[in-house]
Design an enzyme around this catalytic site. Structure first.
Site, PDB file in Angstrom:
ATOM      1  NE  ARG A   1      -2.098   0.724   3.648  1.00  0.00           N
ATOM      2  CZ  ARG A   1      -1.642   1.341   4.920  1.00  0.00           C
ATOM      3  NH1 ARG A   1      -1.278   2.411   4.638  1.00  0.00           N
ATOM      4  NH2 ARG A   1      -1.341   0.627   5.844  1.00  0.00           N
TER       5      ARG A   1
ATOM      6  CG  HIS B   1      -6.000   1.932   6.647  1.00  0.00           C
ATOM      7  ND1 HIS B   1      -6.082   0.802   6.037  1.00  0.00           N
ATOM      8  CD2 HIS B   1      -7.023   2.384   7.570  1.00  0.00           C
ATOM      9  CE1 HIS B   1      -7.297   0.291   6.634  1.00  0.00           C
ATOM     10  NE2 HIS B   1      -8.109   0.958   7.258  1.00  0.00           N
TER      11      HIS B   1
ATOM     12  CE1 TYR C   1       1.378   2.845   8.452  1.00  0.00           C
ATOM     13  CE2 TYR C   1       0.137   4.320   9.595  1.00  0.00           C
ATOM     14  CZ  TYR C   1       0.061   3.670   8.527  1.00  0.00           C
ATOM     15  OH  TYR C   1      -0.728   3.920   7.580  1.00  0.00           O
TER      16      TYR C   1
END
Length: 373
Positions: free
Chosen positions: A258, A262, A271
């Site tokens: 990805r 998200h 993160y």
């Protein structure tokens, strides 16, 4: 009693046909017509450009939050192409390119991410389920539909999509176990994009692969390079043929990434590292496929520009149509029309009450309308 090894009939393979430089393994290269290859390229490019445009719209406040698909186009197009119109698509929430391939309009996507009910309408004859936002719940739906198809012997198969995060849910284990026990015609496509929101894969499972989980349920499983559309095409073609021939379900793990967030509501820089993202960008499924098509003299500067122009025009037209539709206020009475086939008396009274109130606003007699309600 001695310990003895148990012989397992299934093994797990990793499949890659087209590397990041556009070089192909000719022994594994599938036979795909030139027209179909170009059709796949157009669909991948449309998915990519639409995704980028929606991000612009979201940042401008013209649509709500949405889950970008950038980087996962090959995993979707290499698999969905094998479904017939009579088959079933059971998507999660990051299969926009696959849904468009099945006939969903771009306007419908834009309406959905602006909160309009009209964006959830699926034509009656189309065997696509609405996108599933709860993680993994659609896996059970796919298994149930597959059971129904087998019971009716109608030849339909089911393809369902989910991410690596869904494999930590009970729905995944229940769905795959049931599918294998009853040998239902379902192809399970896991888009392993390395991150379940902010949780990395290594914290999702101790298994070396997700594909090997198929062994526990007694079904074939395979891991493919999910950024390699030819590998996804080959693996899914085999799984679909198996399902159509009564061979039961298959689990396909598409190893992809990805590239974006998200959803547009989170900040991935909190993160994961930029270095990781840049490393995966070099494996871009779209540029890899472009190189392959150029080497086969199917794609050149001229038709590449034509396709890009047509794709951008289609997106702009869809935005214009969707914004025109959204400019008109929705009918509040719509909220009563899609819950029951026949409205129960207490809901009918509520609908009549709202109608009286709306009519009172039109006539300027609001106080009377409120009193009657």
């Amino acid at each position: 009693m001695p310990r003895t090894a148990i012989t397992l009939t299934e093994t797990i393979e990793h499949l890659s046909v087209l590397n990041e430089h556009g070089e192909v393994d000719t022994d594994l290269e599938p036979e795909i017509s030139q027209d179909t290859l170009l059709e796949l390229y157009r669909a991948m490019l449309l998915g990519r450009r639409f995704d980028e445009r929606m991000l612009d719209l979201q940042r401008q406040g013209r649509i709500g939050t949405f889950p970008p698909i950038k980087g996962q186009e090959a995993a979707q197009m290499g698999s969905i192409i094998h479904l017939k119109e009579s088959d079933w698509l059971v998507p999660a929430f990051r299969e926009t390119a696959a849904e468009i391939w099945r006939g969903r309009s771009l306007e419908s996507v834009l309406l959905y991410y602006n909160g309009f009910n009209e964006g959830t309408i699926i034509p009656e004859q189309q065997k696509d389920m609405p996108m599933s936002v709860p993680v993994g719940s659609q896996i059970l739906h796919a298994t149930g539909i597959g059971y129904g198809a087998k019971y009716r012997k109608n030849g339909e198969i089911v393809m369902t999509y989910f991410g690596d995060g869904a494999t930590s849910e009970g729905d995944f284990h229940e769905g795959l176990n049931c599918a294998a026990v009853y040998q239902v015609p379902v192809v399970f496509i896991c888009q392993n994009n390395q991150w379940a929101i902010s949780i990395p894969l290594k914290q999702q499972t101790r298994s070396e692969t997700i594909a090997q989980k198929a062994l526990a349920y007694g079904m074939p499983g395979i891991q493919v390079d999910g950024n390699d559309i030819l590998a996804v095409y080959v693996a899914t073609q085999e799984a679909v043929q198996r399902a159509r021939n009564g061979g039961g379900p298959t689990l396909i793990e598409c190893v992809t990434y990805r590239v974006m967030m998200h959803t547009t509501a989170d900040d991935p820089s909190r993160y994961r590292s930029d270095e990781e993202v840049e490393k995966w960008k070099l494996k871009c499924p779209l540029s890899r496929f472009e190189k392959y098509l150029q080497q086969k003299n199917i794609l050149n500067d001229t038709n590449c520009e034509e396709i890009e122009s047509l794709v951008l025009d289609r997106i702009q037209t869809a935005i214009h149509k969707a914004e025109q539709q959204m400019a008109a206020p929705p009918d509040p009475l719509d909220m009563f029309d899609h819950l029951f086939e026949k409205l129960p008396p207490h809901i009918t009274r509520q609908k009549e009450e709202v109608l009286r109130y709306l009519n009172s606003l039109k006539t300027g007699n609001r106080r009377e309308g409120e009193h009657n309600g």
